[in-house]
Scaffold this active site. Structure first.
Site, PDB file in Angstrom:
ATOM      1  N   HIS A  53     -38.378  36.371 -87.786  1.00  0.00           N
ATOM      2  CA  HIS A  53     -39.838  36.468 -87.713  1.00  0.00           C
ATOM      3  C   HIS A  53     -40.247  36.949 -86.327  1.00  0.00           C
ATOM      4  CE1 HIS A  53     -39.201  32.436 -86.094  1.00  0.00           C
ATOM      5  NE2 HIS A  53     -40.468  32.360 -85.712  1.00  0.00           N
ATOM      6  N   HIS A  55     -42.082  35.883 -83.719  1.00  0.00           N
ATOM      7  CA  HIS A  55     -42.392  35.126 -82.503  1.00  0.00           C
ATOM      8  C   HIS A  55     -41.484  35.548 -81.337  1.00  0.00           C
ATOM      9  CE1 HIS A  55     -44.498  31.660 -84.854  1.00  0.00           C
ATOM     10  NE2 HIS A  55     -45.303  32.666 -84.598  1.00  0.00           N
ATOM     11  N   ASP A  57     -39.975  34.028 -78.972  1.00  0.00           N
ATOM     12  CA  ASP A  57     -38.712  33.340 -78.669  1.00  0.00           C
ATOM     13  C   ASP A  57     -37.609  33.747 -79.664  1.00  0.00           C
ATOM     14  OD1 ASP A  57     -40.307  31.734 -80.564  1.00  0.00           O
ATOM     15  OD2 ASP A  57     -38.738  30.220 -80.405  1.00  0.00           O
ATOM     16  N   HIS A  58     -37.943  34.650 -80.600  1.00  0.00           N
ATOM     17  CA  HIS A  58     -36.958  35.156 -81.566  1.00  0.00           C
ATOM     18  C   HIS A  58     -36.680  36.648 -81.399  1.00  0.00           C
ATOM     19  CE1 HIS A  58     -36.980  31.375 -83.959  1.00  0.00           C
ATOM     20  NE2 HIS A  58     -38.071  31.248 -83.233  1.00  0.00           N
ATOM     21  N   HIS A 112     -44.293  29.401 -91.935  1.00  0.00           N
ATOM     22  CA  HIS A 112     -44.356  29.345 -90.463  1.00  0.00           C
ATOM     23  C   HIS A 112     -45.040  30.614 -89.962  1.00  0.00           C
ATOM     24  CE1 HIS A 112     -43.104  28.494 -86.362  1.00  0.00           C
ATOM     25  NE2 HIS A 112     -42.487  29.657 -86.287  1.00  0.00           N
ATOM     26  N   ASP A 129     -37.271  29.554 -88.060  1.00  0.00           N
ATOM     27  CA  ASP A 129     -38.137  28.384 -87.867  1.00  0.00           C
ATOM     28  C   ASP A 129     -38.718  27.886 -89.193  1.00  0.00           C
ATOM     29  OD1 ASP A 129     -37.658  28.646 -85.169  1.00  0.00           O
ATOM     30  OD2 ASP A 129     -39.689  29.303 -84.658  1.00  0.00           O
ATOM     31  N   HIS A 167     -33.818  26.101 -83.453  1.00  0.00           N
ATOM     32  CA  HIS A 167     -34.197  25.135 -82.413  1.00  0.00           C
ATOM     33  C   HIS A 167     -33.438  23.825 -82.563  1.00  0.00           C
ATOM     34  CE1 HIS A 167     -37.745  27.299 -80.770  1.00  0.00           C
ATOM     35  NE2 HIS A 167     -37.879  27.748 -82.010  1.00  0.00           N
TER      36      HIS A 167
END
Ligand code: ZN
Ligand code: FE
Length: 256
Positions: A53, A55, A57-58, A112, A129, A167
């Site tokens: 996805h 975001h 942090d990905h 999400h 996530d 995570h």
């Protein structure tokens, strides 16, 4: 023989690297540095990048990783903006990583984010996530009904499936799960087991879907104890799976 190594990043992300002795693929490289260091340290050539996805942090490290490792296919959800994506994937697509001999089926799991996908193959599930050990992602772009459908899809995969989420949230997820189901013996045992792993500095992942079915409240919307706890917290009787799930998710959002 394929190795699967969690490369830690930020405060609690795992950037999963699949590799043999020569090649590697990475899931969700939010930061390029630790992945580049891992590839260099082990003399690995990058063969593919898979994103779940959009975001940061990905996907935040995708472009810098390409600059470091050279052009490789970048797989990512068709419905989201993924930097440098070369292959837009949808439900039912197959991702083939030739250099490693791996194949993954794409599952769309919105909730999400609106276009979130998971990759499933070889008994492994990379779910970003969406599903966490004893928890699930927050609903940033989707509805409780969408997330319930997405988690149903993952729950229906074979029980022995090992899943790799993005995570390390397991211990705090277990604290919430025990607030929902204080009498769940499998959950109590899991808290002991996972606390031991964290105390030794080990990841709690992967876990199996069998573990999640027994202990993850967000996959247990049809269990009487979970329905009762969600109803008690919501202050009204809940029955529909998405209503039970939605009450649990809202409860967890404010749980300390
Ligand atoms: Zn996310
Ligand atoms: Fe994340």
């Amino acid at each position: 023989m394929i190795g699967i190594t969690p490369v830690p990043a930020f405060s609690d992300n795992y950037l999963w690297v699949l590799h043999d002795d020569h090649h590697a693929a990475v899931i969700d490289p939010g930061d390029h540095r630790p992945v580049a260091d891992f590839l260099a340290a082990h003399g690995l050539q990058l063969a593919a990048i898979l994103c779940t996805h959009h975001h940061a942090d990905h996907v935040g490290g995708v472009e810098a990783l390409l600059a470091f490792a050279g052009p490789v296919p970048v797989f990512g959800p068709a419905a989201e903006a993924i930097p440098a994506r070369t292959v837009a994937v949808r439900e039912g697509d197959q991702v083939h990583i030739d250099a490693l001999g791996l194949d993954f089926a794409v599952l769309e799991v919105p909730g999400h984010t609106a276009g979130h996908v998971a990759y499933w193959g070889q008994g492994l599930l990379f779910c970003g996530d969406t599903l966490f050990a004893c928890g699930c992602g927050r609903l940033f772009e989707g509805t409780a009904a969408q997330m319930t459908a997405s988690l149903s899809k993952l729950r229906a995969l074979p029980a022995a499936t090992r899943f790799y989420c993005a995570h390390e949230y397991t211990l705090s997820n277990i604290r919430f799960a025990l607030a929902v189901e204080p009498d769940n013996a499998a959950l109590q045992a899991r808290q002991v087991r996972e606390s031991g792993r964290r105390a030794r500095g080990l990841p709690t992942l992967p876990a199996t879907l069998a573990d999640e079915r027994d202990t993850n409240p967000f996959l247990r919307w049809d269990q009487p104890a979970v329905i009762a706890a969600a109803s008690r917290h919501a202050g009204r009787p809940l029955t529909a799976p998405h209503a039970v799930f939605g009450a649990l998710r809202a409860w967890k959002d404010d749980f300390r």
